[in-house]
Structures are given as C-alpha cells and as structure tokens.
Design a protein around this motif. Sequence first.
Motif, mmCIF file in Angstrom:
data_model
loop_
_atom_site.group_PDB
_atom_site.id
_atom_site.type_symbol
_atom_site.label_atom_id
_atom_site.label_comp_id
_atom_site.label_asym_id
_atom_site.label_seq_id
_atom_site.Cartn_x
_atom_site.Cartn_y
_atom_site.Cartn_z
ATOM 1 N N ASP A 92 0.822 -1.212 0.000
ATOM 2 C CA ASP A 92 0.000 0.000 0.000
ATOM 3 C C ASP A 92 0.857 1.262 0.000
ATOM 4 O O ASP A 92 1.939 1.308 0.590
ATOM 5 C CB ASP A 92 -0.917 0.026 1.227
ATOM 6 C CG ASP A 92 -2.184 -0.786 1.036
ATOM 7 O OD1 ASP A 92 -2.512 -1.110 -0.116
ATOM 8 O OD2 ASP A 92 -2.846 -1.087 2.052
ATOM 9 N N ARG A 93 0.318 2.294 -0.630
ATOM 10 C CA ARG A 93 0.938 3.624 -0.648
ATOM 11 C C ARG A 93 0.162 4.502 0.332
ATOM 12 O O ARG A 93 -1.029 4.721 0.152
ATOM 13 C CB ARG A 93 0.873 4.227 -2.047
ATOM 14 C CG ARG A 93 1.532 3.375 -3.134
ATOM 15 C CD ARG A 93 1.047 3.822 -4.510
ATOM 16 N NE ARG A 93 -0.402 3.654 -4.646
ATOM 17 C CZ ARG A 93 -1.133 4.216 -5.616
ATOM 18 N NH1 ARG A 93 -0.553 4.991 -6.534
ATOM 19 N NH2 ARG A 93 -2.447 4.016 -5.671
ATOM 20 N N SER A 114 -2.709 9.194 -6.012
ATOM 21 C CA SER A 114 -1.345 8.777 -5.667
ATOM 22 C C SER A 114 -1.268 7.801 -4.497
ATOM 23 O O SER A 114 -0.229 7.157 -4.309
ATOM 24 C CB SER A 114 -0.485 10.007 -5.331
ATOM 25 O OG SER A 114 -0.346 10.854 -6.444
ATOM 26 N N PHE A 115 -2.338 7.683 -3.699
ATOM 27 C CA PHE A 115 -2.254 6.905 -2.471
ATOM 28 C C PHE A 115 -3.440 5.964 -2.306
ATOM 29 O O PHE A 115 -4.546 6.232 -2.769
ATOM 30 C CB PHE A 115 -2.176 7.848 -1.262
ATOM 31 C CG PHE A 115 -0.982 8.749 -1.291
ATOM 32 C CD1 PHE A 115 0.254 8.304 -0.880
ATOM 33 C CD2 PHE A 115 -1.102 10.055 -1.766
ATOM 34 C CE1 PHE A 115 1.368 9.124 -0.933
ATOM 35 C CE2 PHE A 115 -0.004 10.889 -1.817
ATOM 36 C CZ PHE A 115 1.240 10.433 -1.403
ATOM 37 N N ASP A 116 -3.163 4.876 -1.601
ATOM 38 C CA ASP A 116 -4.210 3.917 -1.252
ATOM 39 C C ASP A 116 -4.850 4.249 0.088
ATOM 40 O O ASP A 116 -5.962 3.801 0.380
ATOM 41 C CB ASP A 116 -3.619 2.503 -1.188
ATOM 42 C CG ASP A 116 -2.975 2.102 -2.496
ATOM 43 O OD1 ASP A 116 -3.678 2.063 -3.518
ATOM 44 O OD2 ASP A 116 -1.751 1.837 -2.489
ATOM 45 N N VAL A 164 2.903 -1.811 5.762
ATOM 46 C CA VAL A 164 2.903 -1.886 4.293
ATOM 47 C C VAL A 164 4.127 -2.611 3.743
ATOM 48 O O VAL A 164 4.281 -2.747 2.527
ATOM 49 C CB VAL A 164 2.809 -0.485 3.665
ATOM 50 C CG1 VAL A 164 1.538 0.214 4.124
ATOM 51 C CG2 VAL A 164 4.033 0.364 3.983
ATOM 52 N N GLU A 212 9.295 8.126 3.250
ATOM 53 C CA GLU A 212 9.794 9.376 2.700
ATOM 54 C C GLU A 212 9.226 10.505 3.539
ATOM 55 O O GLU A 212 8.168 10.357 4.157
ATOM 56 C CB GLU A 212 9.365 9.543 1.235
ATOM 57 C CG GLU A 212 9.962 8.519 0.291
ATOM 58 C CD GLU A 212 9.551 8.782 -1.151
ATOM 59 O OE1 GLU A 212 9.340 9.973 -1.486
ATOM 60 O OE2 GLU A 212 9.419 7.821 -1.911
ATOM 61 N N GLU A 257 11.036 2.476 3.798
ATOM 62 C CA GLU A 257 9.694 2.675 3.238
ATOM 63 C C GLU A 257 9.187 4.105 3.436
ATOM 64 O O GLU A 257 8.224 4.523 2.793
ATOM 65 C CB GLU A 257 8.683 1.722 3.905
ATOM 66 C CG GLU A 257 8.902 0.252 3.610
ATOM 67 C CD GLU A 257 9.817 -0.392 4.643
ATOM 68 O OE1 GLU A 257 9.974 -1.616 4.603
ATOM 69 O OE2 GLU A 257 10.368 0.344 5.494
ATOM 70 N N GLY A 316 5.545 -1.533 0.074
ATOM 71 C CA GLY A 316 4.728 -0.350 0.243
ATOM 72 C C GLY A 316 5.560 0.883 0.535
ATOM 73 O O GLY A 316 6.798 0.832 0.596
ATOM 74 N N SER A 317 4.877 2.015 0.710
ATOM 75 C CA SER A 317 5.574 3.259 0.986
ATOM 76 C C SER A 317 4.728 4.150 1.871
ATOM 77 O O SER A 317 3.492 4.082 1.858
ATOM 78 C CB SER A 317 5.895 4.000 -0.318
ATOM 79 O OG SER A 317 4.696 4.367 -0.991
#
Length: 274
Positions: free
Chosen positions: A44-45, A109-111, A64, A94, A92, A68-69
């Motif tokens: 998942d993001r 851009s994200f889940d 994640v 940022e 993972e 994931g990130s």
Amino acid sequence: MTTANQLDWGSVASNWDAHRGHVEAMKSELTAALCQGLALTAGDRVLELGAGTGALAQRLALAVHPGGSVLASDVAPGMVELIRAGAAGHPEIEVAQIDANDIPLAGGSFDAIAFRMGLMLLPEPARALAECRRVLAPGGRIAIAVWAGPQFNPWLTTLAISAMMQGLMPAGPPTGPGNPFSLAEPAEFEAVVTAAGFTGVDVRAIDGVASFSTADEHFDTVRFLAPPLAAALSNASPEVLAEVRAATAAMVEKFRAADGLRIPLRALLCTAHS
C-alpha cells in the motif's frame, strides 16, 4: 481566537520530541484503532498528514512492508525534522513538508491517508478533505482522528482553565475553526467528511488515559505541547505560573490512582472511503 494557520508548531517541536513517550502512550488506543481502520496491507501507498514526531509513520511503514511506501509529512519545518530523524533506517518512509490544504501530488497517488490530530486545527477542514479525496485512489481509505469535547479531555482542559483563571488566555473553550475542539461533535464531524464526497463514513469515540507519575509531571508535559499554551505560560511571572500549577494540580487530584494520575481522554476516529 488564534488559529492553527497562525501558530508556529515548529516552536514546540523540541518539546514534542522530549515528551514523545507520553504523547504516544496517551494515544495508544487511538493509534491501534486508526491502524485497524486503515486495514493496510503489503504494497500500500500511504500518506500521513500532520505526522508530528513521526512515530505513527514508523508503525504504518511496518504495515505496508514489503513493497509499500509511507510519505510522512507536516506543515511545520521543525516537525518535519523530527520525522526525518525518526525515519532513518526505515526505507519505506519518505519525508516532506506538506500543507494539507494544498497537497502538491497527483490525483490517485495513495491507497490510504492517515491524519491524526491535525484536521481540527485547520480553519477550513473542507478544503483539506477535498485535497485528501483528490490524491486518494478510487476506493482508497482515510482515517482521521480529532479530539472529542473539552468535557472528555481534562488532561488538557484543566491546565487551560487554570491559565484562563489567571488571565493568561482568552476565556471559553477553544471550539472555533482551527482550534483543538473544532470538530468535537460527532454529527458535525461526520457531516464535514461526508460533504467532501467520502463514502462509508463512520465516526466513533475512542477513550484512553493520560498517565503521569505526579501533578508536576502532568503540568510540565502538557504546558509545552500547544503553541498558545506554551506562549501564554512562558510570559507568566513566577508567581502567576505557580498559581496556575497549583490550580491545575487541584483539578486533577480526583484522577489520582495508586500508581499516579490517570486522567481520561477521548478522541473521535472517522474512517471512510474515497
């Protein structure tokens, strides 16, 4: 009343760092419920807004992994530095400085999005929610936490009331736009999120406890966590500060247990889908 957009949260970043143990412990039940509500899986993001010290981001990163990130962000540069320091060793994660009112990222851009104790501090929460919905992928999940009413959070209000009694802060609970209790009514909170276009909106109360060994520990922790309170008390004379400390101690005495003070708190957790 001062709003979050006028506050310098970076001014209290070092205090959040020093008291992160208390901050995270008092939110432990809420954090567990928030993570459960997001139902994260490997790959998942995730975007975290208002990430504070970055402790939650580290937990999200574990959820994640692998693949994931987590983009952990805050609007205050001082908080961003705390997040960055905590993110070391977590590939993972940022880190970025982001204003929730204007997220500089592409749609979808994200889940999932986590927003713990930040939306209530925005004078225009609808604007931030619109941005959250825009950057979520279709069917994405969001979990938003805010404080319930002042009557449910004596860990904070006892000190604020004591400061008001000494004329250090404006009278009345901080319930206006951009203040800690601005989204404290469950029905209003649900309505704001629903109006932003989210579906499956669910708001529920999460109770917890803020534990302190002594009344002085309670006072010396809470006084530094919010910029208005920290500023008000920093400008008080030693005599007035002693009066505020004594009045706060008297108010929290009823929460004394065998192992110290156990002061109740309540948050509201909203989960929804884009």
